[in-house]
Structures are given as structure tokens and as C-alpha cells.
Design an enzyme around this catalytic site. Structure first.
Site, PDB file in Angstrom:
ATOM      1  N   ASP A 258      24.247 -29.177 -23.019  1.00 42.72           N
ATOM      2  CA  ASP A 258      24.750 -27.930 -23.501  1.00 42.72           C
ATOM      3  C   ASP A 258      23.489 -27.031 -23.204  1.00 42.72           C
ATOM      4  OD1 ASP A 258      27.058 -28.819 -23.824  1.00 42.72           O
ATOM      5  OD2 ASP A 258      26.817 -28.925 -26.191  1.00 42.72           O
ATOM      6  N   GLU A 259      22.527 -27.308 -22.519  1.00 38.37           N
ATOM      7  CA  GLU A 259      21.117 -26.181 -22.271  1.00 38.37           C
ATOM      8  C   GLU A 259      21.017 -25.913 -20.722  1.00 38.37           C
ATOM      9  OE1 GLU A 259      17.662 -27.732 -24.336  1.00 38.37           O
ATOM     10  OE2 GLU A 259      18.848 -27.693 -26.387  1.00 38.37           O
TER      11      GLU A 259
END
Length: 289
Positions: A233-234
Site C-alpha cells: 500500500d505504499e
């Protein structure tokens, strides 16, 4: 694949220096090109230059020949670049689990001509949407994960890679595919896999973000479309959207509103990627809308 066309898109990034625009437009003039749209951005923090040009030629040109003629200039200016025919459609593989709102939305957009991509296949670790895929005449591949052992996960990802290669996939879209890709798979798909996260990242990462938002009493919820990396999620963010909420709304209503936001956000990100409007800039993106 070598094709002939009259319209092309050139996108590039390189170390910022004087004369880049002059060199590129001069090359296009030499090829008989007429610029239709042009956008550029200079990143002062990283001393890097970004550009997207759509141009047309009076007569059909070979895509491969144009690339070969541009390559020496690109090498001299240390460019990361791509030159494609304007009419070529991006071939997209959709990955989905048990939530089908993004899948259904994307299929409808493609069917109605509002999203100009091709979807040669759908992959899922569940059988839930094989009938939906069949209604759109799209092959559906069920690759289950009965447990999460490294061996089974590696075998399942090998099957996904086979689908990617057999169908000449340009872009993989995780349309609420609730499995974490291995670092090896993330590397294989670097720059060509988009995930939709049901949160306005970097806030509320991980599971149940709408419930986290409800507990914190936030006034905005959102969704984030980003490129997939091994950092969960980055990855570099392509697009985000929000919806306003208030204290009277239970988590279930936030979930329903959030799903609509997810669909819009993901569709925009795919469209911009397919139109070659997104350029990677380290952990960020430059998006020429």
C-alpha cells in the site's frame, strides 16, 4: 509488434537540462510530425524533466522505425521513454477476489466504450464472478489459494504469469484482489500493475479502513489508485478521490459510499495509464491529465 500509423504518443523523462524541448520537437519536425498536444514538467527537487507529446504524421509511419530513429537522441539525453501508436489499446488483465464492484464497473465502461482498453482475461482466487466474465465473453481463470503456504502461492503466481505472457498483457489491475503479491511478482510487474486501495492513503492502511475511519470520526473518506510495489500500500499514487461524511453515518454506509469512490478512482487511473499520461518519478508520479 511493428505497426504503421499516423498518430503517435511520445512520453519521456530525463535529467533536466537546456535544449530538451528543442531537440525533441526538432526530431519530430524532421520526421514530418505535427504536434497535437504537448505537456511538460520540470521537477526542481530531483532535477528531472518530464514530457508527453501527441503528434501526427502526414503519411503512415512504422512505429518501430520511429523508435529506432529516436533512440540515439534518447540515449544522448539519458531518457526513459516510450513511443506508441495512438490507436493501440492497452491489454489489461483484471485480478479480483470476492468483491466485484470494481470489476463490474470496469467491464461496463469497456463495453460501453467509456474506457478504451482490451480485457483478454480475468483471474480470481474464487469462482464468484465466472458468470459475469462469461456474459462479457471474457475467459475466466480460477486459481484458488486453499492455504497461504509459500509453495502454493508461488505456484499460483506462476499460473498468473502464464496468463500475462500468453495474452500479451500490458497492465495488470488488482480490482479488489485481496491477496498480497510476492516481492518477485511485484518486481516482474513493476510499473505495470495498478491496485485500488479502499482508503485515502497513507491513512488507514490495511484491513477495514472504513471502520478505522469511523472510529476516528473523520469527515472525509476516500480511495487511492497506486502502482504495486513490494511495500504494501505504499506504491506511487496515480489518483485519489474523496467523499464527505458525517457523524450520523454507520460504517456500513461508509463502505457503500466508498465502493462508488473506488470505482471512479480506479477507472481514472487505468484510463490515464492507458493514454500514457503517467510517468514515474521515484516514489511519486507525474500525471498529465
Amino acid at each position: 509488434m511493428t505497426t504503421s500509423s499516423t498518430r503517435f504518443i511520445l512520453k519521456l523523462s530525463c535529467p533536466d537540462q537546456a535544449g530538451i524541448v528543442h531537440a525533441v520537437t526538432g526530431f519530430l519536425l524532421e520526421q514530418g510530425g505535427n504536434i497535437l498536444t504537448s505537456a511538460q514538467h520540470g521537477d526542481a527537487d530531483h532535477q528531472r524533466f518530464f514530457m508527453r507529446i501527441e503528434f501526427e504524421c502526414a503519411a503512415a509511419q512504422s512505429e518501430q522505425a520511429l523508435r529506432e530513429r529516436f533512440a540515439p537522441l534518447a540515449q544522448r539525453l539519458q531518457m526513459d521513454w516510450e513511443l506508441v501508436a495512438r490507436e493501440a489499446k492497452t491489454r489489461v488483465l483484471l485480478l479480483v477476489s470476492k468483491l466485484g464492484h470494481c470489476l463490474n464497473d470496469l467491464l461496463f465502461r469497456v463495453q460501453t466504450g467509456h474506457l478504451a482498453v482490451e480485457i483478454p482475461a480475468i483471474v480470481s482466487n474464487h469462482r464468484d464472478f465466472y458468470q459475469l466474465a462469461a456474459s462479457h465473453n471474457i475467459p475466466f481463470h480460477h486459481f484458488p489459494l486453499l492455504n497461504s503456504t509459500p509453495e502454493q502461492k508461488a505456484a499460483q503466481e506462476r499460473k498468473i504469469r502464464e496468463v500475462i505472457e500468453e495474452n500479451q498483457i500490458d497492465l495488470v489491475v488488482l480490482a479488489r484482489y485481496m491477496q498480497i503479491l510476492s516481492p518477485e511478482m511485484c518486481k516482474y510487474l513493476s510499473g505495470r500493475a495498478i491496485n485500488i486501495h479502499h482508503s485515502f492513503l497513507p491513512s488507514f492502511k490495511g484491513a477495514r479502513p472504513y471502520h478505522q475511519a469511523h472510529e476516528r470520526g473523520v469527515k472525509l473518506i476516500g480511495a487511492t489508485a497506486h502502482y504495486v510495489t513490494s511495500d504494501l500500500d505504499e506504491g506511487p499514487i496515480i489518483e485519489q478521490e474523496v467523499a464527505r461524511i458525517d457523524h450520523s453515518m454507520p460504517p456500513e454506509q461508509l463502505v457503500a459510499m466508498g465502493r462508488d469512490v473506488e470505482c471512479v478512482t480506479l477507472a481514472r487511473a487505468i484510463q490515464w495509464h492507458a493514454e500514457h499520461r503517467v510517468l514515474l518519478n521515484g516514489n511519486r508520479t507525474v500525471v498529465f491529465r
